[in-house]
Design an enzyme around this catalytic site. Structure first.
Site, PDB file in Angstrom:
ATOM      1  N   LYS A 121       0.801  -1.231   0.000  1.00 28.48           N
ATOM      2  CA  LYS A 121       0.000   0.000   0.000  1.00 28.48           C
ATOM      3  C   LYS A 121       0.832   1.278   0.000  1.00 28.48           C
ATOM      4  CE  LYS A 121      -3.095  -2.880  -0.280  1.00 28.48           C
ATOM      5  NZ  LYS A 121      -3.495  -3.221  -1.649  1.00 28.48           N
ATOM      6  N   GLU A 209      -2.630   7.964   7.495  1.00 31.80           N
ATOM      7  CA  GLU A 209      -3.455   8.755   6.587  1.00 31.80           C
ATOM      8  C   GLU A 209      -4.364   9.638   7.415  1.00 31.80           C
ATOM      9  OE1 GLU A 209      -5.847   6.312   4.039  1.00 31.80           O
ATOM     10  OE2 GLU A 209      -4.174   5.732   2.768  1.00 31.80           O
ATOM     11  N   HIS A 244     -16.105  -4.527   6.911  1.00 26.61           N
ATOM     12  CA  HIS A 244     -15.353  -4.618   5.661  1.00 26.61           C
ATOM     13  C   HIS A 244     -15.853  -5.728   4.752  1.00 26.61           C
ATOM     14  CE1 HIS A 244     -13.011  -1.585   7.470  1.00 26.61           C
ATOM     15  NE2 HIS A 244     -12.569  -2.370   8.437  1.00 26.61           N
ATOM     16  N   ARG A 301      -7.919  -7.660  -9.805  1.00 27.12           N
ATOM     17  CA  ARG A 301      -8.668  -8.875 -10.149  1.00 27.12           C
ATOM     18  C   ARG A 301     -10.065  -8.481 -10.612  1.00 27.12           C
ATOM     19  NH1 ARG A 301      -9.337  -8.061  -4.539  1.00 27.12           N
ATOM     20  NH2 ARG A 301     -11.515  -7.595  -4.140  1.00 27.12           N
TER      21      ARG A 301
END
Ligand code: MV4
Length: 507
Positions: A121, A209, A244, A301
């Site tokens: 990331k 972040e 999630h 994907r």
């Protein structure tokens, strides 16, 4: 110059509905199919649907669907010339994609290098900043390798301003993520995030972040060929999630204006081009309440929710994946694409609707909805076993409507037609979401389910209980009938079908 190499046989390195979805595309194209399966999936729909099937090993995914060497050996043994990874399992493992190519096979997905560029990331953030893609303001630590101490990280957090998000560099999808609202809680959260990252990914690198408050999860479908063309196929809104786990997705996003759509689409194409992407991919963005958007991560994907994009664009993404893997150029350009109408997908899970716990077991009766613009992508049939080893998703119910209001009406109708006997499902949950005012207004964010838990997850009403009971009685009756021996001959001497006895046909 890219050479076109027609694919004749594809091994599908997956199970369930996505394996069936890929097999369907192959059938239409006249491409032979090879399924793989674990001992828990003997007789599964994807195995029965393929031209050939190879047993990989015991039920645990580690010993079957996640064993890359076994999958590649199965492809070689069966004479397949390509592998489609589906989603989950091996689909985003760069080493697997490379091993497939090294074995002389085609990987139906992006090059391993593109997966690597997006897999980590902090590396992805750096690549995106360089490409001019807006990322959430933050700090990747020293040289993108995290922070040497909690103190150093806290200084960076103070510079960003609270609230901040701590995220695992090797993570994604929310694992190892911590929201920190004030300075006093920072050190403990930092150490917790590091520990979690180390145990989940074997890499304790954590980055920072700025936290986006009340965000929407909006993702853009991109597609690239080997000839340097990149297009986007608009966005999907996946803000209806729980822990999630996406539950409902729709396209287009009710909050995205034509101008924002064009801007996000252009940015997503730039992100894909920057890493040499090929095939189907998705750029995830957070959209703030005032419609600022930030790149989060790229999923390299085909995604579970790809059908809503197919419904509003008319594009068959799996067919397109195969064509791109053969080296063919995209058959359309950006200007040929326009979103049409609205599509919604409900993920039907085998789960306890109140506690959200998996509810494995046998599906003893099943009736799937149909009718105009209703699509049910499923990997199960009557008699299928929902096992404890894999994701408990039974099916994806997808509808299309001229407008979002029509799509919601159609989804409600289709959900009412659905009958699943023998296991608990979240069908009632979906019906309630379709009736919810916030959802109907398109005015929801990632906190929607949590905020409306009392309404959406309440015990069934008297009416709902009555409907469920009717179903259970019908299911039981069907099985009594099915277990009743049928006389082999009629008084006239000919065979009597159950149909003629007024019992309905049975298998
Ligand atoms: C965030 C965020 C707020 N601010 N990052 C969760 C999954 C992973 N892909 C990123 N996630 C988030 N990242 C910043 N800087 C909020 C979330 C988030 C979320 C994102 C999408 C969908 C559902 C979510 C639920 C909770 C938190």
């Amino acid at each position: 110059m890219v050479q076109t190499k027609p694919i004749k046989k594809i091994l599908i390195a997956n199970r369930g509905e996505i394996a069936v979805r890929v097999i369907r595309a192959c059938r239409e194209l006249g491409i032979a199919t090879v399924a793989v399966y674990s001992e828990a999936d003997r007789g599964a729909l994807h195995v029965r649907s393929a031209d050939a099937a190879i047993l990989l090993g015991p039920p645990p995914a580690r010993e079957s669907y996640l064993d890359g060497a076994k999958v590649i050996a199965a492809a070689k043994q069966s004479g397949a010339d390509a592998i489609h990874p589906g989603y989950g399992f091996l689909s985003e493992r760069a080493e697997f994609a490379q091993a497939v190519v090294d074995a002389g096979l085609i990987f139906i997905g992006p090059p391993a290098a593109a997966m690597e560029a997006m897999g980590n990331k902090t590396r992805a953030r750096e690549n995106m900043v360089r490409a001019g893609v807006p990322v959430v303001p933050g700090n990747n630590g020293e040289g993108g390798r995290g922070f040497p101490s909690a103190q150093a990280a806290l200084e960076a957090a103070l510079a960003i301003g609270f609230p901040v998000m701590l995220k695992a560099a090797a993570g994604g999808g929310g694992k190892g993520m911590r929201l920190v609202t004030d300075e006093k809680k920072f050190e403990a959260a930092f150490q917790g995030a590091q520990r979690e990252a180390a145990s989940a990914f074997g890499d304790d690198t954590v980055y920072l972040e700025k936290a986006v408050v009340r965000p929407r999860h909006v993702e853009v479908q991109v597609f690239a060929d080997m000839h340097g063309h990149v297009v986007h196929l608009f966005e999907r809104d996946c803000s209806v999630q729980r822990r999630h786990q996406k539950v409902i997705e729709e396209a287009p996003s009710p909050i995205v204006t034509p101008e924002l759509r064009a801007k996000m689409g252009e940015v997503a194409c730039r992100a894909a081009a920057a890493v040499g992407y090929v095939g189907a991919g998705t750029c995830e963005f957070l959209v703030s309440p005032d419609r600022d958007f930030y790149f989060l991560e790229m999923n390299t994907r085909l995604q579970v929710e790809h059908p809503v994009t197919e419904m509003i664009t008319g594009v068959d993404l799996v067919r397109l994946q195969i064509a791109a893997a053969e080296g063919r150029p995209l058959p359309f350009s950006q200007a040929d694409l326009a979103p049409r109408g609205a599509a919604i997908e409900c993920r039907i899970y085998a789960e306890d609707p109140i506690r959200f716990l998996p509810s494995p077991g046998r599906i003893v009766s099943l009736r799937t909805p149909s009718g105009p613009n209703v699509r049910d992508d499923s990997g199960v049939t009557e008699g299928s076993e929902i096992s404890v080893y894999y994701d408990p998703m039974i099916s994806k119910l997808i509808v299309w409507g001229d407008t979002r209001v029509q799509a919601i009406q159609r989804m409600s109708r289709a959900l009412d037609e659905y009958r699943i006997g023998g296991i608990k499902t979240n069908l009632a949950f979906h019906r309630r979401v379709m009736k919810n005012r916030e959802f109907q207004a398109g005015d929801y964010d990632t906190g929607f389910i949590e905020r409306n838990k009392a309404e959406l997850c309440a015990p069934p009403t008297e009416e709902e209980t009555a409907a469920l009971l009717d179903d259970a009685i019908a299911a039981a009756a069907i099985h009594v009938i099915a277990d009743t021996p049928v006389p082999a001959t009629s008084p006239e001497g000919g065979a009597v079908s159950p149909w003629r006895q007024g019992l309905g046909w049975r298998r």
